[in-house]
Every structure is written in structure tokens, then in C-alpha cells.
Design a protein around this motif. Sequence first.
Motif, mmCIF file in Angstrom:
data_model
loop_
_atom_site.group_PDB
_atom_site.id
_atom_site.type_symbol
_atom_site.label_atom_id
_atom_site.label_comp_id
_atom_site.label_asym_id
_atom_site.label_seq_id
_atom_site.Cartn_x
_atom_site.Cartn_y
_atom_site.Cartn_z
ATOM 1 N N LYS A 67 -0.250 8.980 -6.125
ATOM 2 C CA LYS A 67 -1.479 9.329 -5.483
ATOM 3 C C LYS A 67 -0.787 10.273 -4.452
ATOM 4 O O LYS A 67 -1.706 11.052 -3.834
ATOM 5 C CB LYS A 67 -2.072 8.249 -4.841
ATOM 6 N N PHE A 68 0.697 9.976 -3.803
ATOM 7 C CA PHE A 68 0.854 10.575 -2.848
ATOM 8 C C PHE A 68 2.446 10.572 -2.919
ATOM 9 O O PHE A 68 3.163 9.580 -3.281
ATOM 10 C CB PHE A 68 0.476 9.893 -1.598
ATOM 11 N N LEU B 83 1.255 4.275 -3.026
ATOM 12 C CA LEU B 83 0.868 5.257 -2.945
ATOM 13 C C LEU B 83 1.983 6.264 -3.851
ATOM 14 O O LEU B 83 1.432 7.248 -4.512
ATOM 15 C CB LEU B 83 1.005 5.865 -1.440
ATOM 16 N N LYS C 42 0.967 -1.183 -0.099
ATOM 17 C CA LYS C 42 -0.025 0.196 0.143
ATOM 18 C C LYS C 42 0.817 1.327 0.038
ATOM 19 O O LYS C 42 0.514 2.212 -0.791
ATOM 20 C CB LYS C 42 -0.832 0.074 1.140
ATOM 21 N N LYS D 274 -11.778 7.065 -3.466
ATOM 22 C CA LYS D 274 -10.523 6.971 -3.770
ATOM 23 C C LYS D 274 -9.644 7.845 -2.877
ATOM 24 O O LYS D 274 -8.533 7.731 -2.317
ATOM 25 C CB LYS D 274 -10.130 7.180 -5.229
ATOM 26 N N TYR D 275 -10.186 9.056 -2.882
ATOM 27 C CA TYR D 275 -9.664 10.316 -1.942
ATOM 28 C C TYR D 275 -9.558 10.016 -0.738
ATOM 29 O O TYR D 275 -8.534 9.889 0.218
ATOM 30 C CB TYR D 275 -10.274 11.470 -2.326
ATOM 31 N N ILE E 6 -0.889 14.846 -1.192
ATOM 32 C CA ILE E 6 -1.864 13.821 -2.009
ATOM 33 C C ILE E 6 -2.043 14.810 -3.250
ATOM 34 O O ILE E 6 -2.189 15.910 -3.363
ATOM 35 C CB ILE E 6 -3.050 13.689 -1.301
ATOM 36 N N THR F 113 -7.104 7.164 0.149
ATOM 37 C CA THR F 113 -5.838 7.662 -0.028
ATOM 38 C C THR F 113 -5.349 8.680 1.067
ATOM 39 O O THR F 113 -4.304 8.561 1.721
ATOM 40 C CB THR F 113 -5.714 8.594 -1.379
ATOM 41 N N TRP G 285 -4.279 6.178 4.036
ATOM 42 C CA TRP G 285 -3.198 5.450 4.112
ATOM 43 C C TRP G 285 -1.872 6.460 3.846
ATOM 44 O O TRP G 285 -0.804 6.140 4.696
ATOM 45 C CB TRP G 285 -2.976 4.741 2.708
ATOM 46 N N SER G 286 -2.184 7.966 3.582
ATOM 47 C CA SER G 286 -1.077 8.767 3.477
ATOM 48 C C SER G 286 -0.944 9.426 4.889
ATOM 49 O O SER G 286 0.148 9.498 5.339
ATOM 50 C CB SER G 286 -1.687 9.761 2.619
#
Length: 914
Positions: free
Chosen positions: A265-266, A260, A256, A526-527, A507, A530, A533-534
Motif C-alpha cells: 500500500k505504501f 503498509l 500497521k 482505504k485510501y 502510496i 492509508t 498511517w503513511s
Amino acid sequence: MENNFSQKNFSNISVKKIRKRDGRIDEFDPKRIYNAIEKAMRATKRYDKETLDKILDYILNIIENKYDGNSIPSVEEIQDIVELTLVKFDLYEVAKAYITYRKEKENIRKEKINLLGSFYEEEVAKKYSLNSIRLMVNRYLLKDEKLQILEGPKQMFERVAALIVIPDILYDERIYDKSGKQDIKPKEELNLEEGEIGLKKQGNSYKLKWNKYHLERMKYLYDYLNERGHMKISWSEFIKRLNNGDFDQYYENYLKYFDLMASKKFMPNSPTLFNAGARLGQLSACFVLDIDDDMASIMKSATDAAMIFKSGGGIGINYSKLRPEGDVVGSTGGIASGPISFMKIIDTVTDVVKQGGKRRGANMGIIESWHPDIMKFVHAKEKEGVLENFNISVMFDSNFWNYLAENKPYPLLNPRLLRKHNIKFPDEQGFDIDKVDKEVIVNYIDPKQLLSEISYVAWEKADPGCLFMDNINKRNMQYKYRGPIRATNPCGEQPLYPYESCNLGSINLYAMIEFKDGKAEFNWDKYIETIRWSYRFLDNVIDMNKYPLKEIEESSKAVRRVGLGYMGLADALFALKIPYSSEEGYRLLMKITEYLTYYSMEESIYRAKERGVFPKYNETSYKDGEMPVDGYYHKELWNLDWEKIRNEILENGIRNVEVTSIAPTGSISMLVETSSGIEPAYSLVYEKRVTAGNYFYVDIEFERQLKEKGLYKEEILKQISDNGGSLYNIDSIPDDLKAIFITALDLPWWDHIRAQAVAQIWITTSISKTINMPSWATSEDIYLAYLFAYKVGCKGITIYRDGSKSVQVYYAPAEATKSRFKDYFRLIREGKIENKTISILKSFKIDLPKWYTEMNIGDIKINLEIRKLELNNNNNFNDNISTDNCPVCKSVRLKHEGGCITCLDCGWSECILA
């Protein structure tokens, strides 16, 4: 990016595999053929979905008949079939576009291989553009002593993710006791000679294998937790269970964290990419140091600063405790040299200590408005070459604004005499001058004159910025117990107490955009995923960080502050076809920011349940039911259930004192090819000059929409580039594109400030935002901007007038930006951009500058009655007006953003946060 692929069932096709150019065998995916042809059709204005479906069917029939599952076709063979099919369907222009596209892809692939060598790995490298790969090689990938790269993009992200997953394992409830009631286990040594240690053993190796730097940080965290009674088992028992595969489920967490970054994504702040799983191990960007009015403290601050610079960080220091120049020095009978002289010591230290082999350090120097040397400080950077490693800011308390409103002389106070009389320094609650010994007042100043002088110098030299102490501390959850925060990191988005640090990450909002039937949608699910996990990523950074000083480690872990933010806002708005400065744009900005903080805080509450609250939790206002964001106190703004968050904090506590911050993202946003931070796009098109020739760099979403409209032509790109990267005042550009694709210098300063203020409502710390102004703006504009920013709740403000720094090598010609403004206001008047910021200005009784009235009643005729700064009068936007070059690629294409200088060609940034 389109999602028009026909949902036919291709499972009956016998060809299942394809041979890549490097010999690897991969899955055969008809969708890739479809997407490539669609791009070529759209580029030539020949797109027709029915025809495209027929072409794909024809191609797949040829592939099926030719290979029949008995052999594996190569990529080149498939592409040859595509070309011949397009010709058969009489789509000659499409075939030509496809061939050109194919050739470009091949050239890019070859250059990536040339840059990455044996580390070229298509599954990650293909997701990143050639520019991104160049940036990684120049700046991020580990190198040996001969500057040969030791890793590729995939290995870099694996190295970072392998470190970040370690706390998830050590906080597993099978071995971790949140209550801290375990017996402390005897200290054991880390034995690096025992062989490999990792997760998911396969034969004699692991799918995740830790290096010695990972294991050193793992052992450090184990010992840290063990010393506090949290560990249920010994180190050797832990390693035994690790090798037995007891914690292999955390391999999924590792994937994961890897995804990212690999999927754009991040991205964490640059020091984490540099140093995670590497020798330095220092992962933070932001630090604040203290400095007291004695030589021992001053020299300690210089030493501490050197250690931070060496590790890859930047610092902020408030110098207001230092006695003013000319004051007495009781111990020697001498005369004090004043705070600016000691700033020069830190400036020299910054010059001689190169940060982690990457670049010089960065500083924020702060003096409060009541200090007797305030005027000297305001003018400290007027002379070229002085304090070059500093951003400087004046910090105002609410007392100043009261004196300004009442037009009363504002007292300047000697900090030495404040201490002598045991008087607290002025804070955000003001200062009752009638109740203090008049000896502490050394002078008075007209508050309007002070603000005007700051405005002029900022107009002339882009420094100082302004910080607003009462806004910074209004929702400061530690204020009741620790007093006000009085300093920030170098770019201003992290107000911090002395010796605190913060871990930043951003992000990519543009990665949250999905296209369905040609229409862009923001994927909120999805946001949210994210964000979760971020946040976990950044919270783990606190445990894995190798802090440069013990005081910083203790202060940072006491509050566990993280700063999750975002980038790609401008590109996301472009895709959604929402103007940045429209009412709809501001509403979406507020909602995006609310979600960011809400779900970060929710995850922080979950972490508190599992791992415990931050140590200073009981010394904060959380336990009193207060909240760290203004938005909580305005229920009419809620999209989410904030009462639920508040109640859960009261019941379970929270893991981090603050969770969100919006930083400048110069380099990491270039890495993922999106717009920076909260900023509007700086330029939609600019001409990039390389040894082989010149080509146009085009904003990714602008390029997509130009091609969609059949307008992607070199003559249009050149026209936009020559116009400073803006569409405004170009007659051939339709208004529907102008309304959407707004750039930084198309906007008046009040719309920049409004964007910052709208986001600040839901951010727990602060925001780094450049308030761009054209070269012809006046010092009056800056004065009014300070008033507006303060009144709408910004915590600080950085203004940059185009051309005000000599390091800026190009700037937009005055006449061009005047015309662009006029075009922008026309779109508002015609209802093509709904914007109500003027009415907000008026509600706060902020005057409009004179040029606005003149611009809106007729031709632009602006006579600037201000002191003038000599500028190059050449109107060619691309002309070099400075000898300053990027230290990495020697490019002269540098831009000023977020208080930092960033190279548009290679992504180098002066700012350690970027």
C-alpha cells in the motif's frame, strides 16, 4: 483480483488445515481454489460462474470424503484433485491452463527460494513477484561483506517498521510533555549489554526486538527531547517501563507500519529501506546546500556534498551567488572562473564518493535567468561526459516573463555588484531595474532568444529543465519571513531552503482498487486510512533520521517537512477504465490529490495537538490564515471542507510546514509492480531478455483485462512490444482498449503538462513529471511547453524528447509515434476520449505547433526545419544503439523518467529518490 467467490457457508467442512510445500501448516481456504480455477477459465474464455460453483462444490466434497478431518491434505494433493475434477467436467483446456499455471507457480517458488535461501518466508514473499524479489536482493536487502543477504523481504520490512514505531512510544503522554517544562534529566549511557529490548515479551524473547542501531536512534531521540524539557522520566526509568510491557500497545502501530509495506500500500523512499535500523541510519533522499561567493564556502559545500553522497542522498545547489566567469577577484587581482567551473568540483566529488555502497550521487544545478553566465550554463552539458552527475535547471523569476511579454531587452546582473550595492537578488515579485545602480547591469539579452536557446538545447540534450520562482513561492508559507526558495532537490519535486531535507514516500493507488462483481472501484475509505498511517510513518522518519550534517538536522527539524505522494496512478485509471488524459481522468486525479493533502494535513494537525507544532511555526503564514495549496483559494474545486482545516490550524497549529510531494518512484514502483508516480504507463508490453530466453513483461492491469477479453496471446503481445509498448495504430486492437490504455508517447506534451498542473493545485511542494515528446518534436514544441507550464501553475518542468540522450538505448521510431498521435486525436474527435486541453491552450493564447494542424487535416506530412541531432535510423524498437549497460544486471533496457535513468529489467535507478 476478482471478487466473485460464492458467499456460501463452508464452516461445516471438517478439513480446516493444509500442509504447505515447506512443511508449515496453514488455514485451508476454499477461496484460493476458486480463484485459481477462475483464472484458468478466464484465460481460456470458458468462464461461467454457475459451472465454477459446481466445480468447487465437487472438489470440496472429494476433500471432505477423503480426509474427513482426520488428516491434513498437502497443497499438491489438493491441486491433483482440482486437475482431475476439471477433466471430469470436460474442461480440458481449462485443466491444461491450470496445470501450466501450477507449474509456473512452482518454478517461481523455487527461484524465490534460490534467491532468498533460508530467508524465504511464504507469507510475505508470495505477495511479491519474482521480479520484485530479484530487485530486493539486488538493491534493498542488507548484505554481509561477502555480499550474502542478511535478511529477507519480511525481515527488511520488520527492520524498517521497528525503527518507525519508536517515536510513537517516546511521544506517549505518560512520559512526554508537549509544553517542554520538565526538568532536564541527567544524561545516561546506552547499555547494549543488558540484554534484549523490545515489545510484547513471549517467554525469554520479544515479538518485536530492536537491534543496536534501533536502540541508538531511540536513545538519541530520548536525549533530544530531554534536552528540550519534554521528558517526564529518566532514561533508565523509561527502559524499565518498556521492559515491563507498559508500552506494548504500540506493537499494533508497528504492525500497521509493517503492513503498509508488506501489503504494497505504501513505500518510503529508497534510503529509508536501505538504512532504517542499519549502520548508516540516513533515511532522507532530498537535500539542498548553499554556496556563497568565496572559496571557503565553495569548499565547504563540496565537503558537505560528499557527506550527503556517502549517506545515500542527493543534493540541489543554486550557483547564482557566484560571480561570472571573467569577473575580477578582488582578493588576488585575478579572474573568476565562474559558477560552472565550481559545479565541476561537485561533479568530481559525486564520481569519487559512492553512495552508501549503493550508487553514485545525484545533483540539481541551478542558475537564475539574470546571471551573466546564463548562456554558458544552458550549454554546459552539450558536450558528452561533462556534468554527467547533474540535472540542470534555469530558474526564472516573474521579471523575466514580464520582459518576454513586453518584448524588451532583459538585463543580466552581476551578483558581486548586487552585493556591493546592497541590492536584493531578483525574486518572484520581480525587479525594478529603474531603481538600481546601472553598474550592476553587465549586459542585456533578448528574453525570447534566451528561452529559444534553452528550448533548443533541451530538445537536443534533455537539459536544462526550467523552474518558475514565482510559482514555487506563490504558496510558500515561509516566504514572508525567509524570502523565496531558490533551489530544489535533484528531481525537482522538493523546493527547499539551504540545508533542508525531505523524507519522501508514496502510496500505491493501484492497491486502493477493489473488484466487486468484476467491476473495479476505488476504495476511498482505504485510501484515507492509508494516507493517515503513511503520513505518521513519514513524520516519524524525521525523528529517527541520522542526518549527515548538524546544519541539516537543525534546519529539517525546524520545519519538519515531509513529502507524501503516490504511484500507480496509471494502473488505477486502467482498472477503472478511465483514460489518463480525459476530463474524467483529470477530475479524478485532482480529487485523489486533494484527498492526499487534506488528510495528511488533518493528521499533521492531530500530531501538533499531541506533540507540538514545528519550531518555526510562528515564522510562517499559517498563523495569518494562509494555506499552502492553490486549491484552497478555489472553492468551486473543493470536495472536502477546507475551511475546517484552516480553522483547526489557526486554533491548534500544524506539525509540518508541508506534507505532500509527488516524486519519481522508479524502483519502489517496480518493487510493488505498478506504474511510476504521476506518470502514464511508459510501455504496456516489452520483451525481456534473460539467459534462459525471452519473455514478455506485461503491465499487470493490461494483462488482467486482456485475459478477461480472451485476447492474451503471444502474437498480440509481440505486436504491441514491436509498436513500442503502445496499442495505437494497431488495427486489431479495439478502440475501447485504446481509449483506456494510453502510454507516455501516445500523448501530446500539453496533456502531460495538464496532468502535472491539475495535481499541483493540491500539492504543497512540487511534482516530478517527465513531459515526454517523440523524437520528431521540434524546439518550438519545447518553447510552447515552457510557456504553457508556467501559465497553468507548474513549479517546474522537465522535458524529454525521445532519443535525445545517448544513454537511451532504444526509442520509438518516428513514423510509429506519428501514427500513434494520429490515432489518439482520432479517438478524441470521435468522442471516445473527452479532452478539452486544446481549448485551455487557446485560452492562454498558446499557439499550437504546426504539425498538429497538418496531422489533423490529412495524412501525416511533417517536415522538420530544425537543427538535427544524429540518431540511429534503425526502426527496430528493441535494437541497442548504445554501449551503456545497467551497472547491476548489465541490461541495455534503460528508460529516462523524472530526470533519471531506470533499468526496466532489475529496477536499478540513477536517481536516489526512486
